[in-house]
Design a protein around this motif. Sequence first.
Motif, short mmCIF file in Angstrom:
data_model
loop_
_atom_site.label_atom_id
_atom_site.label_comp_id
_atom_site.label_asym_id
_atom_site.label_seq_id
_atom_site.Cartn_x
_atom_site.Cartn_y
_atom_site.Cartn_z
N ALA A 14 2.69 4.99 11.72
CA ALA A 14 1.78 4.33 10.81
C ALA A 14 0.64 5.19 10.28
O ALA A 14 -0.50 4.80 10.34
CB ALA A 14 1.23 3.09 11.50
N LYS A 19 2.63 10.66 5.00
CA LYS A 19 4.00 10.19 5.22
C LYS A 19 4.90 11.24 5.86
O LYS A 19 5.96 10.91 6.34
CB LYS A 19 4.60 9.71 3.91
N LEU A 97 9.62 4.08 9.36
CA LEU A 97 9.21 2.68 9.23
C LEU A 97 8.07 2.51 8.24
O LEU A 97 8.07 1.59 7.44
CB LEU A 97 8.82 2.12 10.60
N ILE A 98 7.10 3.40 8.28
CA ILE A 98 5.94 3.27 7.41
C ILE A 98 6.32 3.36 5.93
O ILE A 98 5.66 2.78 5.08
CB ILE A 98 4.84 4.30 7.76
N LYS A 99 7.39 4.05 5.63
CA LYS A 99 7.81 4.18 4.24
C LYS A 99 8.16 2.82 3.64
O LYS A 99 8.08 2.63 2.43
CB LYS A 99 9.00 5.13 4.11
N ASN A 100 8.53 1.85 4.47
CA ASN A 100 8.86 0.52 4.00
C ASN A 100 7.67 -0.43 4.01
O ASN A 100 7.79 -1.56 3.56
CB ASN A 100 9.98 -0.08 4.86
N ALA A 101 6.53 0.01 4.53
CA ALA A 101 5.35 -0.85 4.59
C ALA A 101 4.76 -1.04 3.19
O ALA A 101 4.72 -0.12 2.39
CB ALA A 101 4.30 -0.25 5.52
N LYS A 102 4.32 -2.25 2.94
CA LYS A 102 3.71 -2.60 1.65
C LYS A 102 2.20 -2.60 1.80
O LYS A 102 1.66 -3.23 2.72
CB LYS A 102 4.17 -3.98 1.20
N TYR A 109 -1.49 -2.44 5.81
CA TYR A 109 -0.11 -2.36 5.34
C TYR A 109 0.69 -3.36 6.14
O TYR A 109 0.42 -3.59 7.33
CB TYR A 109 0.45 -0.96 5.56
N THR A 111 4.65 -4.48 7.25
CA THR A 111 6.05 -4.10 7.28
C THR A 111 6.81 -5.11 8.12
O THR A 111 6.21 -5.85 8.91
CB THR A 111 6.23 -2.66 7.83
N ASN A 112 8.11 -5.18 7.92
CA ASN A 112 8.94 -6.12 8.64
C ASN A 112 10.06 -5.35 9.32
O ASN A 112 10.69 -4.48 8.71
CB ASN A 112 9.51 -7.16 7.67
N ASN A 117 6.92 -9.49 11.36
CA ASN A 117 5.93 -8.80 10.53
C ASN A 117 4.97 -8.02 11.41
O ASN A 117 4.54 -8.50 12.46
CB ASN A 117 5.14 -9.80 9.68
#
Length: 171
Positions: A14, A19, A97-102, A109, A111-112, A117
Amino acid sequence: MKKLLFLALVAVTAQASIKNIQYFEANFTQNIVDDHNKTITYKGHIKAAKPQYALWQYKSPVDKEVYILPHKIVIVEPELEQAIIKRIGDNFDFFSLIKNAKKMDDTHYLTNFKGKNYLITISNGILVSISYKDELDNKITINFTNTRTDKKIEEKSFIPQIPEDYDLIKE
């Protein structure tokens, strides 16, 4: 076991503004609050390295080491003089995982993962905390301090150290 595994998967990913981190190291405080508002607090140290290595060293209230390795998790419990080795199915790259966080706002941020969540908090490009609810509806918050992402961590740091006289449990 599932909680420990996922905590390791999420925690080392995270750093939203960085990234491409290769290493993560920090002290942590993990608070678990149940539905009766009873809190259990764990403290320790985590280190992780790409592609899929993490070591959670719990120091309080129990001494325990949790190694996250590709395809398995190893838990060494000195107080019980035992080690548990569990195979894990998915070879999940937790750094991705963080790449998919909004992004929700400047510091949060969402993420799921597997239907849950996770709220990731970043401050000045540094991971501050991760919050989520586990399968028992406990609220989990992991706070990080003394975070480092620039220090190389050797892969040998993630080789479980299991004393020969410990009971070995394979699941």
